[in-house]
Design a protein around this motif. Sequence first.
Motif, PDB file in Angstrom:
ATOM      1  N   VAL A   1     -26.453  41.196 -51.058  1.00  0.00           N
ATOM      2  CA  VAL A   1     -25.308  41.157 -51.971  1.00  0.00           C
ATOM      3  C   VAL A   1     -24.396  39.986 -51.619  1.00  0.00           C
ATOM      4  O   VAL A   1     -23.927  39.253 -52.494  1.00  0.00           O
ATOM      5  CB  VAL A   1     -24.530  42.485 -51.933  1.00  0.00           C
TER       6      VAL A   1
ATOM      7  N   THR B   1     -21.231  40.294 -58.723  1.00  0.00           N
ATOM      8  CA  THR B   1     -22.276  41.309 -58.579  1.00  0.00           C
ATOM      9  C   THR B   1     -21.814  42.606 -59.237  1.00  0.00           C
ATOM     10  O   THR B   1     -20.660  42.734 -59.641  1.00  0.00           O
ATOM     11  CB  THR B   1     -22.579  41.597 -57.082  1.00  0.00           C
TER      12      THR B   1
ATOM     13  N   LYS C   1     -21.940  45.401 -57.546  1.00  0.00           N
ATOM     14  CA  LYS C   1     -21.742  46.296 -56.412  1.00  0.00           C
ATOM     15  C   LYS C   1     -20.258  46.518 -56.121  1.00  0.00           C
ATOM     16  O   LYS C   1     -19.414  45.692 -56.447  1.00  0.00           O
ATOM     17  CB  LYS C   1     -22.400  45.712 -55.151  1.00  0.00           C
TER      18      LYS C   1
ATOM     19  N   GLU D   1     -26.075  36.875 -52.819  1.00  0.00           N
ATOM     20  CA  GLU D   1     -25.992  36.771 -54.276  1.00  0.00           C
ATOM     21  C   GLU D   1     -24.625  36.254 -54.720  1.00  0.00           C
ATOM     22  O   GLU D   1     -24.518  35.451 -55.658  1.00  0.00           O
ATOM     23  CB  GLU D   1     -26.256  38.140 -54.907  1.00  0.00           C
ATOM     24  N   ALA D   2     -23.575  36.709 -54.037  1.00  0.00           N
ATOM     25  CA  ALA D   2     -22.218  36.307 -54.398  1.00  0.00           C
ATOM     26  C   ALA D   2     -21.802  34.987 -53.755  1.00  0.00           C
ATOM     27  O   ALA D   2     -20.740  34.447 -54.069  1.00  0.00           O
ATOM     28  CB  ALA D   2     -21.233  37.399 -54.000  1.00  0.00           C
TER      29      ALA D   2
END
Length: 425
Positions: free
Chosen positions: A156, A182, A184, A159-160
Amino acid sequence: MRRKLIAAVGAAALVAGATACGTEGGSAGDGGKKTLTVWVMDGSAPEPWSKELNKAFEAEHKGVEVEMKVQQWNGIQERITTALSEDSPPDVLELGNTQTAGYAVTGGLADLTPMKGELGYDQWNEGMLSSAELDGKLFAAPWYAANRAVIYDKSVYEEAGVKPPETREEWLAGLEKIGEKTDKQPLYLPGQSWYVFAGFLWDEGGNLAVEKGGDTWEGALASDEAAAAMDFYKELQSHSTAPKDADEATPQQSTDVVPKGDVASWIGLGWEAGGAVAAIEEAGDEADFGYFPIPGKTADQPGHVFFGGSNLSVSERSPNKELAQEWLQMATSEEWMTKYAEATEGGLLPNSPAAQVDPAEGSFAEAMVASAEVGRITPVTPGWANVETDPNPIKTYMTKVLEGTDPKQAGKEADEVITERINGS
């Protein structure tokens, strides 16, 4: 500290073959032999370390047998209170670091002050030491401690485009970015994680309660420091969907929340990280966690953390007090604490920085050790245990502030309860 810490960090199995409780004490056996009884808590003493230590002690003390008895945390305060009041208590006891002062004030623990030099007092971690003393006297030797760190999902963060932060400002900016890029939850942080709040309060120079002199204490949450700490906590909590009126164990974040997969990061102990990994793998998935110290206000020092841990004490009524003191001296020496740190794979902090082993790169232990020099505990006074009794006024205070009550007003209300409880009224 009610935690199975050793299991969480992948250390060796617990002391094998030991019986559960029992209040029989130290001198026993046939043929003039003596039995030294040591109570340790479930999850504290790895078997290889215990066996090697006791074998070495017995070799130096012919005719002495060390019997370790593993105790469960549930109900331990009542069992220890009873044992210390009897004629033959256990010779050596492991005590939670926030519990030690309460037993010391009753007269149940031997005064170890004359042994400071032999015990290596000057080399102990300052954050652990305070829990072992009361009114200028030493009633225990620090044994081990553990503290919280931030646990994050590497995928995560990648991804960010977020890297582990070194300051509060970077931390907040990263959480904002995760929320934008994201799907999340950037940070799972329940509203009543008061051990986390305590660290922020210490960062600001405040405390949960302060001593006013004459053995009198009063709550200190109506302070500017507490308001600043809650302001920061509130900023963090705004990135979370966790309830504002619950703590990290309701529900248990490591096994009931994080394994569901929508959490980018959270704050926890080593045993919680291990529990989350196990739950994720049991569900057929793979955990890929990274860890970093709770960031401080500046990059030159991580945020303060609460030290959960244990001390070792000698019973005042021990029938083998001199032997018990010698065993405690050996067990908490730099040599045997280094062996202890090795046996726990660096997952627990030994009482002396000199005994700390280098933890594995990228491990939870590495992040935990980075905060070791700024670890602290709750106010050292016998009345502190009363403060933590449900309903915990610190938790109530936090929820009120998160729900909009002025921090000073909520702090004033909490301080009234803290002051009454801590002074035993």
